[in-house]
Design an enzyme around this catalytic site. Structure first.
Site, PDB file in Angstrom:
ATOM      1  N   HIS A  70      31.814  87.392   8.490  1.00 15.61           N
ATOM      2  CA  HIS A  70      32.271  87.021   7.149  1.00 15.61           C
ATOM      3  C   HIS A  70      32.661  88.365   6.479  1.00 15.61           C
ATOM      4  O   HIS A  70      31.751  89.270   6.317  1.00 15.61           O
ATOM      5  CB  HIS A  70      31.162  86.287   6.669  1.00 15.61           C
ATOM      6  N   ASN A 107      34.985  80.869  -1.103  1.00 13.10           N
ATOM      7  CA  ASN A 107      34.997  82.489  -0.726  1.00 13.10           C
ATOM      8  C   ASN A 107      35.203  82.448   0.565  1.00 13.10           C
ATOM      9  O   ASN A 107      34.549  81.935   1.511  1.00 13.10           O
ATOM     10  CB  ASN A 107      33.704  82.683  -0.828  1.00 13.10           C
ATOM     11  N   ASP A 133      35.501  76.036   7.579  1.00 12.48           N
ATOM     12  CA  ASP A 133      34.704  76.436   6.622  1.00 12.48           C
ATOM     13  C   ASP A 133      34.053  75.124   5.859  1.00 12.48           C
ATOM     14  O   ASP A 133      33.952  75.269   4.350  1.00 12.48           O
ATOM     15  CB  ASP A 133      35.064  77.484   5.663  1.00 12.48           C
TER      16      ASP A 133
HETATM   17  O1  DOR Z   1      33.071  79.062   0.358  1.00 11.64           O
HETATM   18  C1  DOR Z   1      32.213  79.289   0.756  1.00 11.64           C
HETATM   19  N1  DOR Z   1      31.141  78.549   0.924  1.00 11.64           N
HETATM   20  N2  DOR Z   1      32.371  80.432   1.569  1.00 11.64           N
HETATM   21  C2  DOR Z   1      31.317  80.995   2.195  1.00 11.64           C
HETATM   22  O2  DOR Z   1      31.369  82.225   2.937  1.00 11.64           O
HETATM   23  C3  DOR Z   1      29.787  80.404   2.336  1.00 11.64           C
HETATM   24  C4  DOR Z   1      30.243  78.857   2.032  1.00 11.64           C
HETATM   25  C5  DOR Z   1      28.875  78.267   1.708  1.00 11.64           C
HETATM   26  O3  DOR Z   1      27.855  78.318   2.521  1.00 11.64           O
HETATM   27  O4  DOR Z   1      29.158  77.421   0.568  1.00 11.64           O
END
Ligand code: DOR
Length: 420
Positions: free
Chosen positions: A177, A275, A302
Site C-alpha cells: 500500500h 484511498n 480493493d
Molecule cells: O479505500 C480504502 N479502503 N483504502 C484502503 O487502503 C483501505 C480500505 C479499507 O480497509 O476500508
C-alpha cells in the site's frame, strides 16, 4: 461432490490460448476429460455464454474478525461468487489485525465453508502500526499466502526490506500500500475538486512517494514487490520504467480507477471516496494504457465494505468502496466495449496474471486443475446496490448500466452462484 457438464459454451482460457466452443467436464472438484452424463450429473446448457477460469482478486477486505457489521468471510465470499471471483486475497486490516497465528487460523477455518478460496495476508507489523515486526515464520506456518500492511503503508523501511527478503525466501508476494503518511490524509484527490468542495486533498505525491520507495527497494535488493491499487499516471510511469530496467515489480489497479474520475465526488456521496482517491481523466486514461501495455499486470477490486451509517457523512465517512460483484462487468464495459482490449486480455488481467502473482493453482481450465470457473454473457444490466449479495452497499457503480453479466460461478467443482 456432483458431476457437472457445461455444454455448447465458448471456452475462453488465455492460460492455454483456448477460444473455442465445446463442453466442460467437472468431476471430483477438478476439470476432467469428457464423460457420459448420468443421474448424478448436472448438465448446463452454456449456449450464448462464455466460460473462463474463475477470477482471482488480489485485494479484498473481508472485515472478519472484528467488523462483521460491514462484511464477514461468508458474506464477502457470497459477493465474490456473484462476481465470478473464485479466489481472493484477504487483507490484514481486521480487528484484531492478521498479526498472529490464531487470527490466520480463524480466517482459514471459517473460510472452509465459504463460496470462494480465501488466501490470507499476514501483517508485516503488529497491529499495522509500523512499530514492531510480526513473526513471519509463525504466520507462514499458520498458512498465510502473502504479506502486507494494506490499509496503511509499512512506515518503517527496514521492516519493509526485511519482509521483502523473508517473503522471497518463502516464495510469497509482498503487496504494498504505497502512501507517504506525512503527505497523506485528505478526503479526495488534491486539486480542482478538493478546492471546489473546500476539503483537504490527498496529493498524488503521497502515493507516488510510496511507489518510488517500494520500487527503489525492489531494485536495490533485487527482490519482488507488488504495488497495490495504482491510481496515478506518475506511479504508472515509474512502474513502467522499473519494469524496463528489469526490476521485479508487479502492479494492480481497480475498476473504479478506469471507470471514474474525481468528478464523481462532486455529488457529495461518500461511496465515491476511497484511498487512493479517484483522480483525473489523465490518470484514468493512463491506468487503461498501463493495463494494455503490461505495466499494470492485474485488476483487483480493493473491495472495502462500510455500512450505510458510516458512509452517510461525506467527510467523516471511512475510505473505501465494494467491488467484487461489479469488477468483471465494469472492467468489461470500459476495456472490452471501449475497444481497448480483447476478452482474452481481460481474463488474463483478472484471472491468469493474479494467479501467477500469488503463485496459486488457479487461472486455468486445464484438465486436472481445480474446477474454478465463471460463465458470463454479454448482457446489459443496471447495478442496484440493494440487489448485491455482500453485507454492505457502498458501490461507486450504483445505477450504472454495464455490458456483461456473470451468470454462473463454480468454485472447487461446486456451483456457488447461478443466474441462468
Ligand atoms: O479505500 C480504502 N479502503 N483504502 C484502503 O487502503 C483501505 C480500505 C479499507 O480497509 O476500508
Amino acid at each position: 461432490m456432483g458431476r457437472i457438464i457445461i455444454s455448447n459454451v465458448r471456452i475462453l482460457d488465455p492460460s492455454s490460448d483456448r477460444d473455442k466452443t465445446g463442453s466442460i467436464y467437472i468431476n471430483g472438484g477438478v476439470f476432467t476429460d469428457a464423460f457420459e452424463a448420468d443421474s448424478d450429473t448436472t448438465v448446463i446448457d452454456g449456449s450464448g455464454m462464455t466460460a473462463a477460469p474463475g477470477l482471482v482478486d488480489l485485494h479484498v477486505h473481508l472485515r472478519d474478525p472484528g467488523q462483521t457489521q460491514k462484511e464477514d468471510i461468508i458474506s464477502g465470499c457470497r459477493a465474490a461468487a456473484a462476481g465470478g471471483v473464485t479466489s481472493l486475497l484477504a487483507m490484514p486490516n481486521t480487528s484484531p489485525a492478521v498479526d498472529s497465528a490464531e487470527t490466520v487460523s480463524y480466517i482459514r477455518e471459517k473460510a472452509e465453508k465459504a463460496d470462494a478460496h480465501v488466501y490470507v495476508v499476514g501483517a508485516v507489523t503488529k497491529g499495522l502500526k509500523s512499530q514492531e515486526a510480526t513473526d513471519i515464520d509463525e504466520l507462514y506456518a499458520a498458512g498465510i499466502a502473502a504479506l502486507s500492511d494494506d490499509g496503511r503503508p509499512v512506515e518503517n523501511t527496514v521492516m519493509m526490506v526485511n519482509a521483502m527478503k523473508k517473503a522471497a525466501e518463502l516464495g510469497i508476494p509482498v503487496t504494498a500500500h504505497c502512501e507517504d503518511p506525512y503527505l497523506a490524509g485528505g478526503k479526495v484527490n488534491e486539486g480542482r475538486v478538493s478546492e471546489k468542495l473546500g476539503v483537504k486533498g490527498m496529493p498524488r505525491a503521497a502515493e507516488d512517494a510510496g511507489t518510488a520507495r517500494e520500487i527503489s527497494l525492489a531494485a536495490a535488493y533485487d527482490l519482488p514487490v507488488h504495488i497495490c491499487h495504482v491510481s496515478t499516471y506518475t506511479s504508472a510511469n515509474m512502474i513502467r520504467a522499473a519494469k524496463a530496467d528489469g526490476v521485479k515489480v508487479t502492479a494492480e489497479t481497480a475498476p473504479h480507477y478506469i471507470m471514474l474520475t474525481e468528478d464523481a465526488v462532486l455529488s457529495g456521496d461518500a461511496d465515491y471516496r476511497m484511498n487512493p482517491p479517484l483522480r483525473t481523466e489523465r490518470d484514468r486514461l493512463a491506468m487503461i494504457e498501463a493495463l494494455c501495455d503490461g505495466t499494470i499486470d492485474a485488476i483487483a477490486t480493493d473491495h472495502a465494505p462500510h455500512t450505510p451509517a458510516e458512509k452517510a457523512d461525506f467527510e467523516a465517512a471511512p475510505n473505501g468502496s465494494i467491488g467484487m460483484e461489479t469488477s468483471f462487468a465494469a472492467s468489461y464495459t470500459v476495456l472490452v466495449s471501449g475497444g481497448y482490449m480483447s476478452e482474452a486480455q481481460l481474463i488474463e488481467k483478472m484471472s491468469c496474471a493474479p494467479a501467477r502473482i500469488l503463485g496459486i493453482d488457479a487461472g486455468t481450465t486445464e484438465i486436472g486443475a481445480p474446477a474454478d470457473l465463471m460463465l458470463y454473457k454479454k448482457e446489459k444490466w443496471t447495478v442496484d446496490p440493494e440487489k448485491l449479495h455482500g453485507r454492505s452497499k457502498n458501490t461507486p457503480f450504483k445505477n450504472m448500466t454495464l455490458d456483461a453479466k456473470v451468470k454462473l460461478t463454480i468454485c472447487a467443482g461446486r456451483i456457488v452462484y447461478i443466474d441462468i
